[in-house]
Design an enzyme around this catalytic site. Structure first.
Site, mmCIF file in Angstrom:
data_model
loop_
_atom_site.group_PDB
_atom_site.id
_atom_site.type_symbol
_atom_site.label_atom_id
_atom_site.label_comp_id
_atom_site.label_asym_id
_atom_site.label_seq_id
_atom_site.Cartn_x
_atom_site.Cartn_y
_atom_site.Cartn_z
ATOM 1 N N ARG A 46 2.986 -1.367 -2.940
ATOM 2 C CA ARG A 46 3.579 -1.484 -1.605
ATOM 3 C C ARG A 46 2.749 -2.456 -0.788
ATOM 4 O O ARG A 46 1.682 -2.878 -1.221
ATOM 5 C CB ARG A 46 3.636 -0.106 -0.930
ATOM 6 C CG ARG A 46 2.359 0.678 -1.131
ATOM 7 C CD ARG A 46 1.905 1.471 0.009
ATOM 8 N NE ARG A 46 1.752 0.733 1.221
ATOM 9 C CZ ARG A 46 0.670 -0.014 1.517
ATOM 10 N NH1 ARG A 46 -0.346 -0.136 0.694
ATOM 11 N NH2 ARG A 46 0.609 -0.660 2.675
ATOM 12 N N ALA A 48 3.686 -5.852 1.968
ATOM 13 C CA ALA A 48 4.566 -7.012 1.760
ATOM 14 C C ALA A 48 4.066 -8.000 0.689
ATOM 15 O O ALA A 48 4.813 -8.316 -0.251
ATOM 16 C CB ALA A 48 4.802 -7.709 3.098
ATOM 17 N N ARG A 89 13.707 -3.117 -1.966
ATOM 18 C CA ARG A 89 13.324 -2.845 -0.567
ATOM 19 C C ARG A 89 13.785 -4.035 0.282
ATOM 20 O O ARG A 89 13.549 -5.186 -0.093
ATOM 21 C CB ARG A 89 11.799 -2.644 -0.439
ATOM 22 C CG ARG A 89 11.297 -1.422 -1.201
ATOM 23 C CD ARG A 89 9.865 -1.081 -0.817
ATOM 24 N NE ARG A 89 9.808 -0.450 0.492
ATOM 25 C CZ ARG A 89 8.668 -0.212 1.138
ATOM 26 N NH1 ARG A 89 7.513 -0.559 0.612
ATOM 27 N NH2 ARG A 89 8.682 0.389 2.317
ATOM 28 N N GLN A 195 0.026 6.052 4.900
ATOM 29 C CA GLN A 195 -0.697 4.910 4.317
ATOM 30 C C GLN A 195 -2.055 4.689 4.991
ATOM 31 O O GLN A 195 -2.973 4.165 4.368
ATOM 32 C CB GLN A 195 0.132 3.618 4.448
ATOM 33 C CG GLN A 195 1.333 3.555 3.523
ATOM 34 C CD GLN A 195 2.596 4.045 4.190
ATOM 35 O OE1 GLN A 195 2.551 4.929 5.043
ATOM 36 N NE2 GLN A 195 3.740 3.509 3.809
ATOM 37 N N ASP A 236 5.560 -7.386 7.769
ATOM 38 C CA ASP A 236 6.506 -7.435 6.641
ATOM 39 C C ASP A 236 7.466 -8.601 6.752
ATOM 40 O O ASP A 236 7.987 -9.083 5.751
ATOM 41 C CB ASP A 236 7.288 -6.127 6.546
ATOM 42 C CG ASP A 236 6.390 -5.045 5.981
ATOM 43 O OD1 ASP A 236 5.635 -4.450 6.763
ATOM 44 O OD2 ASP A 236 6.400 -4.853 4.749
ATOM 45 N N ASN A 246 6.964 -4.612 11.153
ATOM 46 C CA ASN A 246 5.845 -3.981 10.433
ATOM 47 C C ASN A 246 6.108 -2.474 10.428
ATOM 48 O O ASN A 246 7.106 -1.998 10.995
ATOM 49 C CB ASN A 246 4.509 -4.323 11.109
ATOM 50 C CG ASN A 246 3.316 -3.927 10.253
ATOM 51 O OD1 ASN A 246 3.277 -4.201 9.054
ATOM 52 N ND2 ASN A 246 2.346 -3.239 10.832
ATOM 53 N N LYS A 247 5.219 -1.742 9.793
ATOM 54 C CA LYS A 247 5.386 -0.286 9.631
ATOM 55 C C LYS A 247 5.780 0.397 10.935
ATOM 56 O O LYS A 247 5.242 0.082 12.001
ATOM 57 C CB LYS A 247 4.067 0.294 9.091
ATOM 58 C CG LYS A 247 4.041 1.772 8.838
ATOM 59 C CD LYS A 247 5.167 2.279 7.987
ATOM 60 C CE LYS A 247 5.226 1.598 6.643
ATOM 61 N NZ LYS A 247 6.538 1.825 5.945
HETATM 62 O O1 MRU Z 1 6.120 0.779 3.443
HETATM 63 P P1 MRU Z 1 4.894 -0.020 3.148
HETATM 64 O O2 MRU Z 1 3.696 0.810 2.844
HETATM 65 O O3 MRU Z 1 5.149 -1.081 2.086
HETATM 66 O O4 MRU Z 1 4.604 -0.799 4.492
HETATM 67 C C1 MRU Z 1 3.513 -1.664 4.553
HETATM 68 C C2 MRU Z 1 3.299 -2.287 5.878
HETATM 69 O O5 MRU Z 1 4.038 -2.085 6.807
HETATM 70 C C3 MRU Z 1 2.156 -3.263 5.978
HETATM 71 O O6 MRU Z 1 1.595 -3.239 7.253
HETATM 72 C C4 MRU Z 1 2.668 -4.689 5.695
HETATM 73 O O7 MRU Z 1 3.456 -4.715 4.533
HETATM 74 C C5 MRU Z 1 1.568 -5.656 5.544
HETATM 75 S S1 MRU Z 1 0.621 -5.419 4.078
HETATM 76 C C6 MRU Z 1 -0.522 -6.646 4.000
#
Ligand code: MRU
Length: 349
Positions: A46, A48, A89, A195, A236, A246-247
């Protein structure tokens, strides 16, 4: 250097199972594209940039074995593999960016198919190597912008295991720690999948960087008490005018940071920029299974009949962002102008 995945000489994709962290460190041996797609969908891999890298390796594993196929059969296989990986995704653009790169190698009209397959292996490895180089560059640029003695707040995990290695937001934090600019890190736990509490805390622990985990709803209190000097997060997808997906929870942090006059830094490679999208409104936001909210790991935390809503990302408008740090440079305020310039400079290269 901690890497979440790598391709072994025998073409096995070795991947850290991020669902099991921090309690168990399990490395999976992946052999085909179906398993890669599943790993992306289930968040075994997981973040991006790591999703993009996994998709590139998945593409290669998917067409491996087609060396003797006709051009038509090869083309069809490339389409099927692309469709499968693209369906995993929707939000992180790195996935689609990596598939585009793999397809542009696959579409070579002259090279014989067996040679294209070889080139695709090299291309997937190159995508991973370039991401690592980008992380190191972003860390250099971003660390200089961290105030001396900073207490940094971060959300989700944008670390080594979310990239080729080293990390985006956590890469900046690693470098700033090395430069003695950081006092400590506040780690948002990042419900529903934790996470922050599971993965970012694990990375901080490994680095020996002082940190404390907080529940997501504590950030406002900390900011109001002057306990946060800067917020640093990953991304992302970034639109042409600098809106950032982003998350889920990132947007609330940006609003809070603005209210309290705290700088808000986004760190992401240019593979996360989607120049085709103007506004964040058009970014597809993944909605995941309600069970992720109704349960905490395997334990139900709600009444049996409870229903939930589970958007996995949100969009932070450009005007709430102080810096977007990329491997090509930093877009400062207003970030929309900075992004435009970074994209223009890239076109000239
Ligand atoms: O659902 P996830 O765990 O893939 O989400 C990850 C994030 O939102 C990260 O902040 C983003 O992908 C950047 S990772 C360098």
């Amino acid at each position: 250097m901690l890497k979440p995945l790598y391709l072994r000489e025998d073409d096995t994709l070795v991947m850290l199972d991020q669902r099991k962290l921090p309690l168990e460190e399990v490395w999976l041996e992946i052999k085909n594209v179906e398993e890669v797609a599943d790993a992306i969908r289930t968040l075994t891999v997981r973040g991006a940039p790591a999703i993009g890298i996994a998709a590139a390796y998945g593409f290669y594993l998917g067409i491996k074995g087609c060396e003797n196929a006709s051009r038509e059969e090869f083309k069809k296989r490339c389409q099927d593999v692309t469709e499968l990986l693209a369906s995993t995704r929707p939000t992180a653009v790195n996935l689609f960016w990596a598939l585009k790169r793999m397809n542009s190698v696959a579409n070579d009209p002259i090279l014989p198919v067996h040679k294209i397959v070889k080139k695709l292996r090299a291309e997937a490895i190159r995508i991973q190597e370039e991401d690592l180089a980008a992380c190191l560059k972003m860390a250099e640029f971003g660390a200089r912008l961290i105030p001396e003695g900073a207490r940094v707040l971060t959300h989700c995990n944008a670390g080594a295991i979310a990239t080729a290695g080293y990390g985006t937001a956590l890469g900046v934090i690693r470098k700033a720690w090395e430069l003695k600019r950081i006092e400590m890190v506040w780690v948002d736990e990042t419900r529903p999948l934790l996470q922050g509490a599971r993965l970012t805390a694990w990375e901080m622990e490994k680095e020996g960087i002082p940190y404390r985990v907080i529940c997501d709803n504590m950030a406002g209190y900390l900011m109001s008490k002057g306990m946060v000097d800067i917020v640093v997060v990953g991304a992302d997808r970034i639109t042409a005018k600098g809106d950032v997906a982003n998350k889920i929870g990132t947007y609330s942090l940006a609003v809070l940071a603005k209210h309290h006059g705290i700088p808000f830094m986004v760190v992401a490679p240019t593979s996360t920029i989607d120049p085709a999208l103007e506004s964040g409104e058009s970014i597809p936001i993944e909605e995941r299974d309600e069970k992720e909210v109704l349960f905490c790991r395997s334990e139900r935390i709600t009444p049996t009949n409870a229903k939930a809503f589970n958007p996995a990302f949100d969009v932070t408008p450009a005007e709430l962002i102080t810096y977007i740090v990329t491997e090509r440079g930093v877009a400062g305020r207003p970030v929309c102008k900075g992004i435009e310039k970074l994209l223009k400079d890239a076109d000239k290269m």
